[in-house]
Enzyme design. Sequence first.
Site, PDB file in Angstrom:
ATOM      1  N   GLY A  72       4.458  10.740  19.965  1.00 41.11           N
ATOM      2  CA  GLY A  72       5.226   9.714  18.933  1.00 41.11           C
ATOM      3  C   GLY A  72       5.091  11.146  17.817  1.00 41.11           C
ATOM      4  O   GLY A  72       4.252  11.511  17.209  1.00 41.11           O
ATOM      5  N   ASP A  73       6.675  11.100  17.006  1.00 39.75           N
ATOM      6  CA  ASP A  73       6.739  11.375  16.069  1.00 39.75           C
ATOM      7  C   ASP A  73       7.874  10.885  15.206  1.00 39.75           C
ATOM      8  O   ASP A  73       9.100  10.312  15.788  1.00 39.75           O
ATOM      9  CB  ASP A  73       7.055  12.989  16.217  1.00 39.75           C
ATOM     10  CG  ASP A  73       7.119  13.968  15.257  1.00 39.75           C
ATOM     11  OD1 ASP A  73       5.750  13.935  14.510  1.00 39.75           O
ATOM     12  OD2 ASP A  73       8.438  14.142  13.948  1.00 39.75           O
ATOM     13  N   THR A  74       8.051  11.475  14.039  1.00 37.28           N
ATOM     14  CA  THR A  74       8.396   9.648  13.139  1.00 37.28           C
ATOM     15  C   THR A  74       9.096  10.617  11.372  1.00 37.28           C
ATOM     16  O   THR A  74       8.684  11.336  11.501  1.00 37.28           O
ATOM     17  CB  THR A  74       8.122   8.614  12.306  1.00 37.28           C
ATOM     18  OG1 THR A  74       6.919   7.756  13.127  1.00 37.28           O
ATOM     19  CG2 THR A  74       8.676   7.629  11.695  1.00 37.28           C
TER      20      THR A  74
END
Length: 194
Positions: A72-74
């Site tokens: 994931g990446d935010t």
Amino acid sequence: MSALPSDMRLVLASASPRRRELIARLGIEPHTVQPAEIDETPHKGELPRDYAVRMAREKALAVTSQDHVLAGDTVVAVGRRILPKAEDEATARRCLELMSGRRHRVLSAIALRAPDGTLRERLNETVVRFKRLSEQEIDAYLATGDWHGKAGGYAIQGAAEGLIQWIQGSHSGVVGLPLYETRALLKAAGFSIG
């Protein structure tokens, strides 16, 4: 925590303790945690949505494993501008001053790579509005240290939550792993989730 069948092992491609805590809420305990080592520099002119999805995809592809890999990446964005991960107080201060009294977007992308190489992706977009922040409020928040290493210079699950007027979207997405989208990806891949 539900045990996964041996053919349904999951590698979490993240060093984030928050992502591990969030995925545990779905009853999933990753078989291993293996952070992906990739270049996270945005491409020239890259839009925040595209950047978030690319980062999640590249992280999922960078981890060598015969198991399912979840990455994931935010990304925190003001307009088309991607805010950095704050590694120093001056950067965190600039981010907070920019977001003070206005809305920003938190884009949380996830990618799930199956053992056969199939890639599934999802993106969650949440709109967040900080109250108008005084210098004293910014100073007090910076003193907590919660901002260190965080996209946009804040962590919603800490003291910053008291400075946020409202959010529209996924609280877990702002923390770092949108649980609705993560659950949907894992179920589509065959994981048993209630």
